[in-house]
Structures are given as C-alpha cells and as structure tokens.
Enzyme design. Structure first.
Site, PDB file in Angstrom:
ATOM      1  N   ASP A  42       0.815  -1.211   0.000  1.00 38.14           N
ATOM      2  CA  ASP A  42       0.000   0.000   0.000  1.00 38.14           C
ATOM      3  C   ASP A  42       0.850   1.262   0.000  1.00 38.14           C
ATOM      4  O   ASP A  42       1.959   1.303   0.554  1.00 38.14           O
ATOM      5  CB  ASP A  42      -0.915   0.027   1.235  1.00 38.14           C
ATOM      6  CG  ASP A  42      -2.011  -1.008   1.169  1.00 38.14           C
ATOM      7  OD1 ASP A  42      -2.323  -1.466   0.063  1.00 38.14           O
ATOM      8  OD2 ASP A  42      -2.537  -1.363   2.244  1.00 38.14           O
ATOM      9  N   TYR A  43       0.290   2.306  -0.578  1.00 41.04           N
ATOM     10  CA  TYR A  43       0.933   3.616  -0.663  1.00 41.04           C
ATOM     11  C   TYR A  43       1.377   4.109   0.711  1.00 41.04           C
ATOM     12  O   TYR A  43       2.462   4.687   0.867  1.00 41.04           O
ATOM     13  CB  TYR A  43      -0.070   4.588  -1.292  1.00 41.04           C
ATOM     14  CG  TYR A  43       0.371   6.029  -1.425  1.00 41.04           C
ATOM     15  CD1 TYR A  43       1.381   6.389  -2.320  1.00 41.04           C
ATOM     16  CD2 TYR A  43      -0.262   7.034  -0.698  1.00 41.04           C
ATOM     17  CE1 TYR A  43       1.761   7.719  -2.465  1.00 41.04           C
ATOM     18  CE2 TYR A  43       0.111   8.368  -0.846  1.00 41.04           C
ATOM     19  CZ  TYR A  43       1.122   8.703  -1.723  1.00 41.04           C
ATOM     20  OH  TYR A  43       1.491  10.018  -1.873  1.00 41.04           O
TER      21      TYR A  43
END
Length: 216
Positions: A42-43
């Site tokens: 995830d970012y």
C-alpha cells in the site's frame, strides 16, 4: 538462474512505476529495465517489496495459492491486549469473510528503526504498541483491517519479510540484487520464521532518485 531485487519501499510511494496523479513511484528509486513487482504494498505502508523480470518467479512469490508468508510490524493505537492477540491468532471476520489464523505477538519497537517522513500523528493521551503479524493471504489492506477489527487501529505498517527474504540492511529507498539458483524455493520457504530485526544501516544522505523526478 533468476534475479530478484529486494527493495525497501518508503512511505507514500506507489508500488508501481507510473502514476497519473504525480505521486512518487518505484521509478523514483529504481532504473532497472524490464522488472516488475511480485505483489504490491500500500501507498501508506513501508518496507519490503520484491521485483523480478522472471514471470514464473513473480507468480511463485506473489500468488496467495503458494502461501508464502509475509511478516509485518504494526504500530497500533493503544496497548495491545492478550485477547486481541488471541483473536488475531484464531482469525477475525472482515467484510469479505473470515481471515486465516495469523502468527501474532507483542514486540518491542524494532531497533534500530528509521524515522517516518512525515512522522506518525499521535494522540498524547493514548499510548501505542508494536506487534508482529505473519499472514499468508493477500487481501486489500488486510493487516490494517485485522487490527482495527480487534480494536487497535494501525498507525504505522512495515513489511519486514516475505518468506525468508527480509529487509536486513536496506535503508528506505535502497534495493539489492539477489541471484537465485533453480532451487529458489528453498530461499522462499514459507515455514521458516523471519528475523524480527531489521539490522538497519543508517546513512547520512537520502538515496538519490534514479528515475523521473518526484512531483510536488
């Protein structure tokens, strides 16, 4: 022989080489042609990613069917309770169904650990704690949803290991090449426990991007 590249993805970097919204991507740190992520991160998560140009190897590493265990360190809001850890070990029910049992334990803050940029926002009246969580599934934002389901939202999430591959010695934004023999599966055994320590080597300057410049 196959090559993989292990990479310590910094916070707020996309786990891909392009982004139409101008966010930082792998291209800001890696300029090796024809390699692709074996799975995503995830970012707003940090830590280990594996990249390779070998399609079969990419599938072996990333596909949930192969049950390659991933180890995460999560800083959660509140002092994690024994009952919450027991729920994680049994499996918790999410909107997309129950999770498989996880290996979950309370740990001290990993030492040494790089500071996050920007830092985690704390609430002064609420303590935080760290857990190690090892899972073999790959659902969207699974670790964050699991800790929230047992009452302890995740504030910071670091992937420490995938199988036997660990961060060991990689600073954020750094990568290292590993050449595997045709018996690479022994390096990625899902049954061996991953090291809890990062063995992080501090350095005084940030890694210089080797791809396009980051948009501000």
């Amino acid at each position: 022989m196959s090559d993989i590249f292990i990479f310590n993805k910094p916070f707020q970097v996309m786990s891909q080489f392009t982004d139409s919204d101008g966010r930082a991507t792998l291209a800001d740190y890696i300029s090796i042609p024809a390699i692709y992520p074996a799975g995503r991160l995830d970012y707003d998560s940090e830590g280990l990613m594996i990249l390779t140009g070998d399609g079969e190897l990419q599938h072996q590493i990333s596909h949930p069917r192969h049950k390659l265990k991933k180890t995460y360190w999560a800083q959660v809001e509140g002092e994690i309770s024994d009952s919450a850890l027991a729920q994680l070990r049994t499996g918790v029910t999410l909107k997309d169904g129950p999770t498989l049992p996880a290996n979950a334990e309370r740990i001290a803050e990993p030492d040494p650990l790089w500071p996050r940029d920007p830092p985690v926002r704390f609430r002064a009246a609420i303590p935080t704690s760290w857990i190690s969580l090892q899972i073999s599934e790959g659902r969207n934002r699974q670790v964050r949803r699991m800790t929230a389901a047992v009452g302890f939202p995740t504030l910071r999430l670091i992937r420490a290991a995938i199988g036997d591959w660990a961060l060991d010695g990689l600073a954020p934004g750094e990568h290292r090449k590993i050449t595997l023999s045709d018996e690479f599966k022994r390096y990625a055994s899902p049954n061996k426990p991953a090291s809890r320590r990062i063995n992080y080597k501090p350095h005084n300057k940030s890694p210089r991007p080797t791809g396009r410049k980051r948009s501000r």
